[in-house]
Design a protein around this motif. Structure first.
Motif, PDB file in Angstrom:
ATOM      1  N   THR A 349       0.849  -1.192   0.000  1.00  0.00           N
ATOM      2  CA  THR A 349       0.000   0.000   0.000  1.00  0.00           C
ATOM      3  C   THR A 349       0.885   1.243   0.000  1.00  0.00           C
ATOM      4  N   ALA A 350       0.591   2.146  -0.911  1.00  0.00           N
ATOM      5  CA  ALA A 350       1.336   3.402  -0.970  1.00  0.00           C
ATOM      6  C   ALA A 350       0.844   4.319   0.150  1.00  0.00           C
ATOM      7  N   ARG A 351       1.731   4.654   1.081  1.00  0.00           N
ATOM      8  CA  ARG A 351       1.349   5.433   2.256  1.00  0.00           C
ATOM      9  C   ARG A 351       1.643   6.923   2.123  1.00  0.00           C
ATOM     10  N   ARG A 352       2.832   7.284   1.635  1.00  0.00           N
ATOM     11  CA  ARG A 352       3.220   8.695   1.540  1.00  0.00           C
ATOM     12  C   ARG A 352       3.927   8.942   0.215  1.00  0.00           C
ATOM     13  N   ALA A 353       3.828  10.174  -0.244  1.00  0.00           N
ATOM     14  CA  ALA A 353       4.508  10.552  -1.481  1.00  0.00           C
ATOM     15  C   ALA A 353       4.919  12.010  -1.401  1.00  0.00           C
ATOM     16  N   ARG A 354       6.011  12.309  -2.106  1.00  0.00           N
ATOM     17  CA  ARG A 354       6.469  13.697  -2.168  1.00  0.00           C
ATOM     18  C   ARG A 354       7.128  13.961  -3.510  1.00  0.00           C
ATOM     19  N   VAL A 355       6.705  15.023  -4.157  1.00  0.00           N
ATOM     20  CA  VAL A 355       7.323  15.481  -5.400  1.00  0.00           C
ATOM     21  C   VAL A 355       8.485  16.398  -5.047  1.00  0.00           C
ATOM     22  N   LEU A 356       9.628  16.178  -5.684  1.00  0.00           N
ATOM     23  CA  LEU A 356      10.802  17.038  -5.513  1.00  0.00           C
ATOM     24  C   LEU A 356      11.184  17.570  -6.892  1.00  0.00           C
ATOM     25  N   ASP A 357      11.227  18.876  -7.027  1.00  0.00           N
ATOM     26  CA  ASP A 357      11.431  19.473  -8.352  1.00  0.00           C
ATOM     27  C   ASP A 357      12.912  19.504  -8.706  1.00  0.00           C
ATOM     28  N   MET A 358      13.397  18.371  -9.182  1.00  0.00           N
ATOM     29  CA  MET A 358      14.802  18.224  -9.544  1.00  0.00           C
ATOM     30  C   MET A 358      15.133  19.000 -10.817  1.00  0.00           C
ATOM     31  N   PHE A 359      14.112  19.252 -11.661  1.00  0.00           N
ATOM     32  CA  PHE A 359      14.356  19.812 -12.993  1.00  0.00           C
ATOM     33  C   PHE A 359      13.407  20.982 -13.306  1.00  0.00           C
ATOM     34  N   PRO A 360      13.575  22.130 -12.647  1.00  0.00           N
ATOM     35  CA  PRO A 360      12.734  23.291 -12.958  1.00  0.00           C
ATOM     36  C   PRO A 360      12.838  23.684 -14.437  1.00  0.00           C
TER      37      PRO A 360
END
Length: 374
Positions: A349-360
């Motif tokens: 089950t996917a519990r947490r997620a976070r987007v990190l903007d590596m490539f603006p």
């Protein structure tokens, strides 16, 4: 951010250039949430924003024009050089190198490779800057013909750019759309670039991979280690470990950590970092991630995966499904392959997620997901 190259249609690589940054980040978050919308239990953490400009620590520049008047940038549709030596997404340290390197090409008479005519020698410059401002320079050549000339003029270059610590020549004899070849010739006594990230020294060798945005790499490793330390597993595998970023950040006297990476150069770097930090119960091995997992006698409590854009694939997903692994930390640079892999892991089950903007300024981003066995 505005870019004169983009506005003049000389370079359209940054497809989001000129778009308000808040809008870019919100769009990436929405894109990822839409792809993973079937995971209703997912808690979305606030996205990690990057600097809008000057964030790239690595430039992969095509050399065009002539030895007398070289261009450093890209090629146009006809294969002619387009100079981008003032590219705004490159770090200030990289920008400071470009004019000096252009002068070096002229002084050493390094003939750029002419793609339409299939003639010439110097194909690319690959330049990486560490968080401390030190530089690794790689010159991609068609053959060894210019190596003696580069060696002859190298002292002058190093005097003009004392921040350059590692210089190598990469040999790429084939005429195809690939950035570099397999063979590397080191030209300096120092062979690794020290990448200081979150109080850890990672070591980057010429053919090793490292994230192109140092600030976001640091945030990525902090997030991963935070999740791992919260779960406190006794054993961790870092598959596709590269130079050991996740494994080294998750090291703890209470757990066994193993990093697996196909690149032997990267494993040498990871071991050096581990030894320098005096870490215990950390092991790095060169090999294929899937083959290592399938052949192992015992599974760890937690697995970290940071695969290339294609994802981890059916075989590794199948192994995870049948294993005793309790948690997976999945770091992905392609949310589409991530979504496909998650669909092949119904026991988690996917519990947490976070987007990190590596490539603006582009459509690309990194996303991390914490999975728990149901």
């Amino acid at each position: 951010m505005q870019c004169s190259y983009f506005d003049a249609a000389r370079c359209l690589s940054c497809t989001h250039m000129g778009r308000p940054y808040d809008e870019q980040l919100a769009g990436k978050q929405l894109h990822c949430q839409t792809l993973l919308s079937g995971h209703s239990s997912l808690e979305w953490l606030p996205p990690a924003a990057s600097r809008e400009s000057g964030f790239r620590n690595k430039a992969k520049m095509v050399v065009g024009g002539t030895a007398k008047n070289p261009t450093i940038g890209i090629l146009d549709a006809e294969g002619r050089g387009v100079d981008l030596r003032e590219c705004g997404v490159c770090s200030p340290g990289l920008l400071a190198c470009f004019p000096v390197l252009a002068a070096f090409i002229s002084q050493a008479h390094l003939t750029p490779y002419d793609v339409p005519r299939r003639s010439g020698e110097l194909k690319h410059l690959i330049i990486t800057e560490s968080p401390d401002g030190e530089i690794m320079l790689r010159l991609v050549l068609r053959s060894e013909k210019l190596v003696p000339r580069i060696r002859q003029h190298l002292p002058t270059l190093l005097a003009a750019l004392p921040q350059v610590k590692v210089v190598s020549v990469n040999l790429h004899p084939e005429h195809k759309a690939v950035l570099e070849g397999d063979r590397e010739i080191l030209l300096t006594g120092q062979s690794t670039l020290r990448m200081r990230v979150n109080d850890l020294d990672l070591h980057l060798r010429p053919q090793s991979f490292f994230q192109t945005n140092s600030d976001m790499a640091a945030a990525l490793y902090r997030q991963g280690s935070e999740w791992v330390n919260e779960l406190a597993p006794a054993s961790v595998w870092d598959l596709y470990c590269g130079v050991g970023g996740f494994a080294l950040h998750c090291a703890d006297p209470s757990r066994d950590v193993t990093g697996i990476e196909t690149s032997r150069e990267a494993i040498v770097s990871a071991r050096l970092s581990s030894d320098e930090a005096g870490l215990q119960r950390v092991d790095f091995q060169a090999g294929d991630a899937t083959a290592f997992a399938v052949a192992a006698d015992q599974a760890p409590e937690l697995v970290i995966v940071n695969p290339p854009r294609r994802g981890i694939g059916k075989e590794l997903c199948g192994w995870l499904e049948s294993s005793s692994v309790r948690h997976v930390v999945y770091s992905s640079c392609n949310a589409q392959s991530l979504a496909r892999d998650l669909a092949a892991l119904p026991s988690f089950t996917a519990r947490r997620a976070r987007v990190l903007d590596m490539f603006p300024q582009t459509t690309h981003y990194e996303v991390m997901v914490l999975l728990e066995r149901s």
